[in-house]
Design an enzyme around this catalytic site. Structure first.
Site, PDB file in Angstrom:
ATOM      1  N   ASP A  53       0.857  -1.190   0.000  1.00 10.39           N
ATOM      2  CA  ASP A  53       0.000   0.000   0.000  1.00 10.39           C
ATOM      3  C   ASP A  53       0.898   1.247   0.000  1.00 10.39           C
ATOM      4  OD1 ASP A  53      -2.535   1.139   0.024  1.00 10.39           O
ATOM      5  OD2 ASP A  53      -2.737   1.074   2.209  1.00 10.39           O
ATOM      6  N   HIS A  54       0.305   2.390  -0.353  1.00  9.48           N
ATOM      7  CA  HIS A  54       0.981   3.708  -0.368  1.00  9.48           C
ATOM      8  C   HIS A  54       2.490   3.705  -0.121  1.00  9.48           C
ATOM      9  CE1 HIS A  54      -2.754   5.898  -0.527  1.00  9.48           C
ATOM     10  NE2 HIS A  54      -3.235   5.001   0.310  1.00  9.48           N
ATOM     11  N   HIS A  83      -8.731   8.661   4.187  1.00 10.81           N
ATOM     12  CA  HIS A  83      -8.241   7.617   5.090  1.00 10.81           C
ATOM     13  C   HIS A  83      -8.649   7.948   6.525  1.00 10.81           C
ATOM     14  CE1 HIS A  83      -5.043   7.196   1.804  1.00 10.81           C
ATOM     15  NE2 HIS A  83      -5.750   6.092   1.756  1.00 10.81           N
ATOM     16  N   GLY A  84      -8.919   6.925   7.320  1.00 11.51           N
ATOM     17  CA  GLY A  84      -9.244   7.144   8.729  1.00 11.51           C
ATOM     18  C   GLY A  84     -10.736   7.346   8.928  1.00 11.51           C
ATOM     19  N   GLY A 126      -9.839   4.658   1.405  1.00 10.19           N
ATOM     20  CA  GLY A 126     -10.616   5.260   2.483  1.00 10.19           C
ATOM     21  C   GLY A 126     -11.975   4.608   2.676  1.00 10.19           C
ATOM     22  N   ASN A 172     -10.211  -0.519  -0.526  1.00  6.22           N
ATOM     23  CA  ASN A 172      -9.239  -0.617   0.571  1.00  6.22           C
ATOM     24  C   ASN A 172      -9.889  -0.367   1.929  1.00  6.22           C
ATOM     25  OD1 ASN A 172      -7.482  -0.760  -1.558  1.00  6.22           O
ATOM     26  ND2 ASN A 172      -6.223   0.979  -0.951  1.00  6.22           N
TER      27      ASN A 172
END
Ligand code: 13P
Length: 290
Positions: free
Chosen positions: A82-83, A180-181, A209, A230
């Site tokens: 990932d990232h 995200h989060g 996200g 994701n």
């Protein structure tokens, strides 16, 4: 045992009208829990590792754990980085047999992002590894990578597709209004952008996200053409809150057994992955173990 191709799983999902869950795992407990959820429901699964997790365990250990779990099931399992803005970590994942890597060029100026993404695709493809590309900012910091500043890089649809096609990108991660989060306010979701992008390209589209979206929001994105979704924060919450509750119970009972803690965490992570498999309609798509 080889991992499945992330690109092929996403392509099959687009054809089948569902999305493959891509879940961020952090250790062998969560790897086994995610694969067990996929096995029990007959769903393909993508195990994702953050750069932080790769640095903690080392790529060889993580790949070995994921490979052992993948060997225990008939459902396809892919391993994805990932990232990752760090080319050295990308190279390490490629060398250790990852199915795919997300080269995160979202903080780079347009021309640099374009050139670097092309170079990563060349390196990865030479080893048979797929590349997810991200040249726009997805809001929120994920395991130390990313930004809380919205709209830093956001390009017209045709420009985004042009770069993806030209660089040889296998999956694209556009900004779709998600973050995200946990959401502190309702997001402005860009489902219509997915509808436009699928008319311009066959490259699978990834939704980042995922934690905090409703069942109907997932359905809208999948209906529009998203085929990899994701999920990280939901798994972290299941993992950590279960650990807290179990340790509080150990304190009360005086029973301190680490393997029981792993059992409790694994069961909670497996439930969370199973819930998302049903939400993404990826269940019963591939062979269910006898
Ligand atoms: P969440 O943490 O919001 O589930 O997002 C996960 C993600 O997009 C990982 O790349």
């Amino acid at each position: 045992m080889t991992f499945a191709s992330t690109k092929e799983l996403a392509r099959d999902a687009r054809r089948g009208g569902y999305a493959v869950p891509a879940v961020n795992i952090v250790d062998n407990v969560s790897i086994c829990a995610a694969v067990s959820a996929a096995d029990a429901t007959g769903s393909p699964i993508i195990l994702q590792t953050s750069v932080k997790t790769v640095r903690y365990f080392g790529a060889a250990v993580l790949a070995a754990a994921a490979r052992a779990a993948a060997a225990s099931t008939r459902v396809p399992v892919a391993l994805h980085l990932d990232h990752c803005p760090d080319r050295d970590v990308i190279t390490e994942a490629i060398r250790n047999g990852w199915s795919s890597v997300l080269f995160d060029a979202s903080d780079l100026p347009f021309e640099v992002a374009r050139a670097e993404t092309k170079a990563v695709c060349a390196e990865a493809h030479a080893a048979g590894v797929d590349v997810e590309s991200e040249i726009e900012n997805i809001v929120g910091v994920e395991d130390g990578v990313g930004s809380d500043d919205p709209d830093v890089h956001f390009y017209p649809d045709d420009q985004l597709v042009m770069v993806a096609e030209e660089t040889g990108t296998d999956l694209m991660a556009p900004a779709l209004g998600t973050a995200h989060g946990l959401y502190s306010a309702a997001p402005d979701l860009l489902v219509d952008r997915v509808q436009r992008l699928v008319t311009l390209t066959d490259i699978p589209i990834v939704l980042h996200g995922g934690t905090g979206l409703s069942a109907s929001e997932f359905r809208e994105f999948i209906g529009a053409g998203v085929s990899k979704i994701n999920i990280s924060t939901a798994l972290k919450l299941a993992y950590m809150k279960t650990a807290r509750d179990h340790l509080e119970q150990s304190e009360r009972t005086g029973k301190w057994e680490p393997v029981k803690l792993f059992d409790a965490i694994g069961a909670a992570v497996e439930r969370t992955v199973t819930d998302h498999i049903w939400l993404f309609e990826s269940a019963q798509r591939v062979g269910v173990s006898a």
